[in-house]
Design a protein around this motif. Structure first.
Motif, PDB file in Angstrom:
ATOM      1  N   LEU A   1       0.834  -1.253   0.015  1.00  0.00           N
ATOM      2  CA  LEU A   1      -0.108  -0.048  -0.078  1.00  0.00           C
ATOM      3  C   LEU A   1       0.890   1.391  -0.011  1.00  0.00           C
ATOM      4  N   LEU A   2       1.905   1.447   0.602  1.00  0.00           N
ATOM      5  CA  LEU A   2       2.932   2.516   0.752  1.00  0.00           C
ATOM      6  C   LEU A   2       3.476   2.380  -0.478  1.00  0.00           C
ATOM      7  N   GLY A   3       3.916   1.296  -1.198  1.00  0.00           N
ATOM      8  CA  GLY A   3       4.527   1.355  -2.605  1.00  0.00           C
ATOM      9  C   GLY A   3       3.554   1.923  -3.450  1.00  0.00           C
ATOM     10  N   LEU A   4       2.448   1.738  -3.386  1.00  0.00           N
ATOM     11  CA  LEU A   4       1.264   2.164  -4.272  1.00  0.00           C
ATOM     12  C   LEU A   4       1.056   3.551  -4.206  1.00  0.00           C
ATOM     13  N   ILE A   5       1.118   4.209  -2.955  1.00  0.00           N
ATOM     14  CA  ILE A   5       1.269   5.479  -2.783  1.00  0.00           C
ATOM     15  C   ILE A   5       2.314   6.304  -3.469  1.00  0.00           C
ATOM     16  N   VAL A   6       3.457   5.817  -3.404  1.00  0.00           N
ATOM     17  CA  VAL A   6       4.522   6.417  -3.960  1.00  0.00           C
ATOM     18  C   VAL A   6       4.455   6.342  -5.409  1.00  0.00           C
ATOM     19  N   TRP A   7       4.031   5.259  -6.025  1.00  0.00           N
ATOM     20  CA  TRP A   7       3.828   5.057  -7.314  1.00  0.00           C
ATOM     21  C   TRP A   7       2.643   6.196  -7.793  1.00  0.00           C
ATOM     22  N   SER A   8       1.632   6.285  -7.253  1.00  0.00           N
ATOM     23  CA  SER A   8       0.682   7.361  -7.478  1.00  0.00           C
ATOM     24  C   SER A   8       1.176   8.765  -7.537  1.00  0.00           C
ATOM     25  N   ILE A   9       1.929   9.071  -6.587  1.00  0.00           N
ATOM     26  CA  ILE A   9       2.696  10.511  -6.502  1.00  0.00           C
ATOM     27  C   ILE A   9       3.618  10.508  -7.838  1.00  0.00           C
ATOM     28  N   PHE A  10       4.300   9.357  -8.325  1.00  0.00           N
ATOM     29  CA  PHE A  10       5.067   9.627  -9.527  1.00  0.00           C
ATOM     30  C   PHE A  10       4.205   9.863 -10.775  1.00  0.00           C
TER      31      PHE A  10
ATOM     32  N   HIS B   1       1.198  10.930 -10.742  1.00  0.00           N
ATOM     33  CA  HIS B   1       0.540  12.237 -10.933  1.00  0.00           C
ATOM     34  C   HIS B   1       1.756  13.232 -11.482  1.00  0.00           C
ATOM     35  N   PHE B   2       2.889  13.322 -10.928  1.00  0.00           N
ATOM     36  CA  PHE B   2       3.868  14.263 -11.465  1.00  0.00           C
ATOM     37  C   PHE B   2       4.466  14.064 -12.978  1.00  0.00           C
ATOM     38  N   LEU B   3       4.420  13.016 -13.563  1.00  0.00           N
ATOM     39  CA  LEU B   3       4.732  12.407 -14.793  1.00  0.00           C
ATOM     40  C   LEU B   3       3.437  12.689 -15.894  1.00  0.00           C
ATOM     41  N   THR B   4       2.394  12.577 -15.380  1.00  0.00           N
ATOM     42  CA  THR B   4       1.369  12.635 -16.512  1.00  0.00           C
ATOM     43  C   THR B   4       0.217  13.805 -16.206  1.00  0.00           C
ATOM     44  N   THR B   5       0.213  14.455 -14.997  1.00  0.00           N
ATOM     45  CA  THR B   5      -1.012  15.363 -14.886  1.00  0.00           C
ATOM     46  C   THR B   5      -0.452  16.798 -14.934  1.00  0.00           C
ATOM     47  N   ASP B   6      -1.304  17.317 -15.708  1.00  0.00           N
ATOM     48  CA  ASP B   6      -1.149  18.882 -16.005  1.00  0.00           C
ATOM     49  C   ASP B   6      -1.970  19.696 -15.237  1.00  0.00           C
ATOM     50  N   ILE B   7      -1.411  20.336 -14.298  1.00  0.00           N
ATOM     51  CA  ILE B   7      -2.010  21.474 -13.348  1.00  0.00           C
ATOM     52  C   ILE B   7      -1.748  22.895 -14.000  1.00  0.00           C
ATOM     53  N   PRO B   8      -2.756  23.404 -14.818  1.00  0.00           N
ATOM     54  CA  PRO B   8      -2.598  24.886 -15.384  1.00  0.00           C
ATOM     55  C   PRO B   8      -2.287  25.896 -14.286  1.00  0.00           C
ATOM     56  N   SER B   9      -1.385  26.920 -14.557  1.00  0.00           N
ATOM     57  CA  SER B   9      -0.890  28.002 -13.726  1.00  0.00           C
ATOM     58  C   SER B   9      -2.183  28.734 -13.350  1.00  0.00           C
ATOM     59  N   ALA B  10      -3.033  28.717 -14.138  1.00  0.00           N
ATOM     60  CA  ALA B  10      -4.204  29.768 -13.786  1.00  0.00           C
ATOM     61  C   ALA B  10      -5.188  29.039 -12.539  1.00  0.00           C
TER      62      ALA B  10
ATOM     63  N   LEU C   1      -5.032  20.746  -5.322  1.00  0.00           N
ATOM     64  CA  LEU C   1      -5.324  20.010  -6.535  1.00  0.00           C
ATOM     65  C   LEU C   1      -4.521  18.656  -6.785  1.00  0.00           C
ATOM     66  N   ARG C   2      -3.079  19.013  -6.260  1.00  0.00           N
ATOM     67  CA  ARG C   2      -2.242  17.740  -6.631  1.00  0.00           C
ATOM     68  C   ARG C   2      -2.472  16.675  -5.595  1.00  0.00           C
ATOM     69  N   ILE C   3      -2.785  17.131  -4.380  1.00  0.00           N
ATOM     70  CA  ILE C   3      -3.092  15.922  -3.300  1.00  0.00           C
ATOM     71  C   ILE C   3      -4.458  15.262  -3.515  1.00  0.00           C
ATOM     72  N   LEU C   4      -5.359  16.093  -4.184  1.00  0.00           N
ATOM     73  CA  LEU C   4      -6.414  15.406  -4.280  1.00  0.00           C
ATOM     74  C   LEU C   4      -6.338  14.397  -5.871  1.00  0.00           C
ATOM     75  N   ASP C   5      -5.627  14.799  -6.604  1.00  0.00           N
ATOM     76  CA  ASP C   5      -5.436  13.839  -7.869  1.00  0.00           C
ATOM     77  C   ASP C   5      -4.524  12.664  -7.478  1.00  0.00           C
ATOM     78  N   CYS C   6      -3.818  12.777  -6.447  1.00  0.00           N
ATOM     79  CA  CYS C   6      -2.868  11.628  -5.960  1.00  0.00           C
ATOM     80  C   CYS C   6      -3.770  10.765  -5.436  1.00  0.00           C
ATOM     81  N   ILE C   7      -4.689  11.269  -4.541  1.00  0.00           N
ATOM     82  CA  ILE C   7      -5.497  10.322  -3.952  1.00  0.00           C
ATOM     83  C   ILE C   7      -6.488   9.367  -4.902  1.00  0.00           C
TER      84      ILE C   7
END
Length: 408
Positions: A16-25, A27-36, A43-49
């Motif tokens: 489960l901890l490994g899956l958390i780390v994988w989800s964070i990675f 998110h940062f590799l695939t998710t786009d958070i527009p600057s506006a 938003l990043r925390i919610l998307d990781c969840i």
């Protein structure tokens, strides 16, 4: 012996901890958070969840322990607590086999109240009566309306056309019993979010010509999915990796609900499943030419539709039906629809669906009001009262809807 018993628990914890780390990675590799967008960290925390829950659900489903949709709904209903208000009577009912929730303000009214029928979102994967409870409570209280929330059947046990059928049946049941709830038959509004917005379009079209039922006063569509054919619109290109409806997740939901093998996903995205004669018929409604230039920033006109694949067409042709893509309804049906209020979010993959439907309605003389939330993202309405997770765009959406309904 105790050590042997602890080993599986330790292994589960590490997983489960490994899956958390994988989800964070991921998110940062695939998710786009527009600057506006405001509050990017939240938003990043919610998307990781979000990524974590969907991924764990898929793993549990492959292990045949728990289906992903049921697991995701269990988590969301656990995390998001529903609020009660002494000013509103909330009653859980069943219309046949369809669970519904009725919200009735206690405040005295000088006459019959307005009625709102609400269809929640979630693409048949997530979403529930409980998850949308606070939104419905707010709308009922703020507009002093009797509100019916429809808990239609969902995946994994039910596929299309379950949503449309359940929403239509519950709507007809409610419309035939308006006196029971002291609702003014001339002031009934249909309201829905995302997949629920699609249901609003489907139900208002299905009710056209039903003389034995009260006429719908207005339709409120909150970032709806209006067609499932052109996945190369500007908003799809621009926001395909923005929470909480990235393109991959949307295509997964569509394939699951529409009973399409996921191997056809690429054919859907490129339009290879669309015959040329069909594209010529619907291009006037589907083309990106219908999207105003100011929304085409960084948009590259693709070769669409792609080279025709007959096998893909045979697997996906039901997406071309007006019952599944309300944009394709006949002109005589569209022309008889009630006035509409369309809400879109700037950073939403479905933004252009609202623009296409807006033009489609206006071309047939239907009165349309449109509100584009410039700092909004898909699903933001659900965070309007979540304290530490709230976003200003969430308040903008619910307040715009409430103000529109109160003005009817």
């Amino acid at each position: 012996m105790a050590v042997l018993l602890l080993m599986p628990l330790l292994g589960l914890l590490i997983f489960l901890l490994g899956l958390i780390v994988w989800s964070i990675f991921k998110h940062f590799l695939t998710t786009d958070i527009p600057s506006a967008l405001q509050h990017p960290i939240k938003l990043r925390i919610l998307d990781c969840i979000f990524i974590y829950v969907i991924t764990l659900g898929n793993i549990l489903e492959k292990l045949r322990i728990f289906s992903m949709p049921k697991f995701a709904r269990f988590v969301q209903d656990t995390l998001f607590v529903k609020r009660m208000d002494p000013k509103v009577v909330v009653t859980d009912l069943h219309y046949g086999t369809i669970p519904v929730r009725l919200f009735q303000p206690k405040e005295m009214s000088c006459g019959s109240r307005r009625g709102i029928i609400f269809y929640h979102g979630g693409a048949a994967v997530v979403g529930s009566l409980d998850f949308y409870h606070n939104v419905c409570l707010f709308l009922a209280l703020e507009t002093n309306s009797v509100l019916l929330s429809v808990g239609y059947r969902k995946l994994p046990d039910h596929h299309y056309p379950a949503i449309a059928n359940d929403c239509l049946n519950a709507t007809i049941h409610f419309l035939r019993r308006l006196k029971t709830y002291d609702v003014d038959p001339s002031r009934v509004v249909l309201c829905g979010e995302s997949a629920g917005g699609a249901a609003v379009a489907q139900i208002t079209q299905a009710l056209v010509g039903q003389k034995d039922l009260p006429q719908i006063r207005a339709q409120v569509l909150i970032y709806p999915i209006i067609q499932m054919v052109n996945f190369q619109l500007p908003s799809t290109q621009q926001h395909k990796n923005v929470p909480f409806l990235p393109l991959d997740f949307m295509m997964m939901c569509i394939c699951k609900y529409m009973a399409i093998d996921p191997s056809w996903k690429d054919a859907l995205i490129t339009g290879a499943c669309i015959p040329q004669e069909t594209w010529k018929k619907y291009e006037k409604w589907l083309s990106s030419d219908n999207i105003p230039k100011k929304f085409k920033n960084k948009y590259k006109e693709p070769q669409f539709p792609g080279p025709f694949n007959e096998a893909a067409y045979l697997e996906t042709k039901h997406l071309l039906d007006a019952e599944n893509s309300p944009l394709f309804a006949e002109d005589e049906i569209i022309a008889q629809l009630p006035e509409a209020f369309l809400v879109s979010c700037e950073y939403d993959i479905l933004r252009d669906h609202s623009l296409l439907y807006k033009k489609r309605l206006e071309d047939q003389g239907v009165s349309v009001s449109w509100y584009n939330v410039e700092d909004g993202f898909h699903g933001c309405i659900l965070l309007f009262d979540r304290k530490h997770l709230l976003f200003s765009c969430s308040y903008k959406v619910v307040n715009a809807i409430a103000n529109y309904i109160k003005g009817l």
